[in-house]
Design a protein around this motif. Sequence first.
Motif, PDB file in Angstrom:
ATOM      1  N   UNK A   1       0.825  -1.201   0.000  1.00 15.66           N
ATOM      2  CA  UNK A   1       0.000   0.000   0.000  1.00 15.66           C
ATOM      3  C   UNK A   1       0.865   1.260   0.000  1.00 15.66           C
ATOM      4  N   UNK A   2       1.911   1.283   0.815  1.00 19.53           N
ATOM      5  CA  UNK A   2       2.783   2.459   0.876  1.00 19.53           C
ATOM      6  C   UNK A   2       3.560   2.670  -0.419  1.00 19.53           C
ATOM      7  N   UNK A   3       4.029   1.580  -1.028  1.00 19.88           N
ATOM      8  CA  UNK A   3       4.747   1.702  -2.302  1.00 19.88           C
ATOM      9  C   UNK A   3       3.804   2.236  -3.388  1.00 19.88           C
ATOM     10  N   UNK A   4       2.619   1.665  -3.491  1.00 15.87           N
ATOM     11  CA  UNK A   4       1.653   2.125  -4.491  1.00 15.87           C
ATOM     12  C   UNK A   4       1.229   3.559  -4.261  1.00 15.87           C
ATOM     13  N   UNK A   5       0.994   3.925  -3.013  1.00 23.19           N
ATOM     14  CA  UNK A   5       0.623   5.308  -2.705  1.00 23.19           C
ATOM     15  C   UNK A   5       1.759   6.264  -3.034  1.00 23.19           C
ATOM     16  N   UNK A   6       2.972   5.845  -2.740  1.00 19.96           N
ATOM     17  CA  UNK A   6       4.133   6.680  -3.072  1.00 19.96           C
ATOM     18  C   UNK A   6       4.262   6.906  -4.567  1.00 19.96           C
ATOM     19  N   UNK A   7       4.025   5.863  -5.349  1.00 16.34           N
ATOM     20  CA  UNK A   7       4.069   5.999  -6.806  1.00 16.34           C
ATOM     21  C   UNK A   7       2.996   6.974  -7.278  1.00 16.34           C
ATOM     22  N   UNK A   8       1.799   6.864  -6.720  1.00 18.71           N
ATOM     23  CA  UNK A   8       0.719   7.776  -7.113  1.00 18.71           C
ATOM     24  C   UNK A   8       1.040   9.223  -6.736  1.00 18.71           C
ATOM     25  N   UNK A   9       1.612   9.442  -5.566  1.00 21.26           N
ATOM     26  CA  UNK A   9       1.953  10.803  -5.129  1.00 21.26           C
ATOM     27  C   UNK A   9       3.054  11.388  -5.999  1.00 21.26           C
ATOM     28  N   UNK A  10       4.083  10.594  -6.290  1.00 19.84           N
ATOM     29  CA  UNK A  10       5.174  11.081  -7.140  1.00 19.84           C
ATOM     30  C   UNK A  10       4.652  11.386  -8.543  1.00 19.84           C
ATOM     31  N   UNK A  11       3.786  10.541  -9.062  1.00 17.74           N
ATOM     32  CA  UNK A  11       3.219  10.777 -10.388  1.00 17.74           C
ATOM     33  C   UNK A  11       2.374  12.048 -10.407  1.00 17.74           C
ATOM     34  N   UNK A  12       1.581  12.268  -9.364  1.00 16.62           N
ATOM     35  CA  UNK A  12       0.751  13.474  -9.307  1.00 16.62           C
ATOM     36  C   UNK A  12       1.619  14.717  -9.211  1.00 16.62           C
ATOM     37  N   UNK A  13       2.708  14.651  -8.440  1.00 14.33           N
ATOM     38  CA  UNK A  13       3.602  15.805  -8.305  1.00 14.33           C
ATOM     39  C   UNK A  13       4.342  16.056  -9.628  1.00 14.33           C
ATOM     40  N   UNK A  14       4.666  14.991 -10.333  1.00 14.41           N
ATOM     41  CA  UNK A  14       5.371  15.125 -11.605  1.00 14.41           C
ATOM     42  C   UNK A  14       4.467  15.767 -12.655  1.00 14.41           C
ATOM     43  N   UNK A  15       3.180  15.495 -12.628  1.00 13.57           N
ATOM     44  CA  UNK A  15       2.255  16.033 -13.619  1.00 13.57           C
ATOM     45  C   UNK A  15       1.938  17.508 -13.394  1.00 13.57           C
ATOM     46  N   UNK A  16       2.188  18.013 -12.180  1.00 15.83           N
ATOM     47  CA  UNK A  16       1.887  19.415 -11.896  1.00 15.83           C
ATOM     48  C   UNK A  16       2.912  20.276 -12.480  1.00 15.83           C
TER      49      UNK A  16
END
Length: 61
Positions: free
Chosen positions: A46-61
């Motif tokens: 869960x933490x790895x997947x959430x981290x990937x989602x957060x990094x992806x969202x920050x990268x898209x901004x």
Amino acid sequence: MIALIGLAITLLGLIILTMGQTAPFIRLYFGDRSVISQIFWGTILFLIGSGILIVNAAYLM
């Protein structure tokens, strides 16, 4: 694409956390019937997947 991978890993972690005791294929995968190991691996995924989602969202901004 990375967001889909992160989402899949997060969902897998949630499934392990919530249904680890009732899903026999998850119990066979871990090789033991330890609830502690299911909680541990569910949390890690869960933490790895959430981290990937957060990094992806920050990268898209």
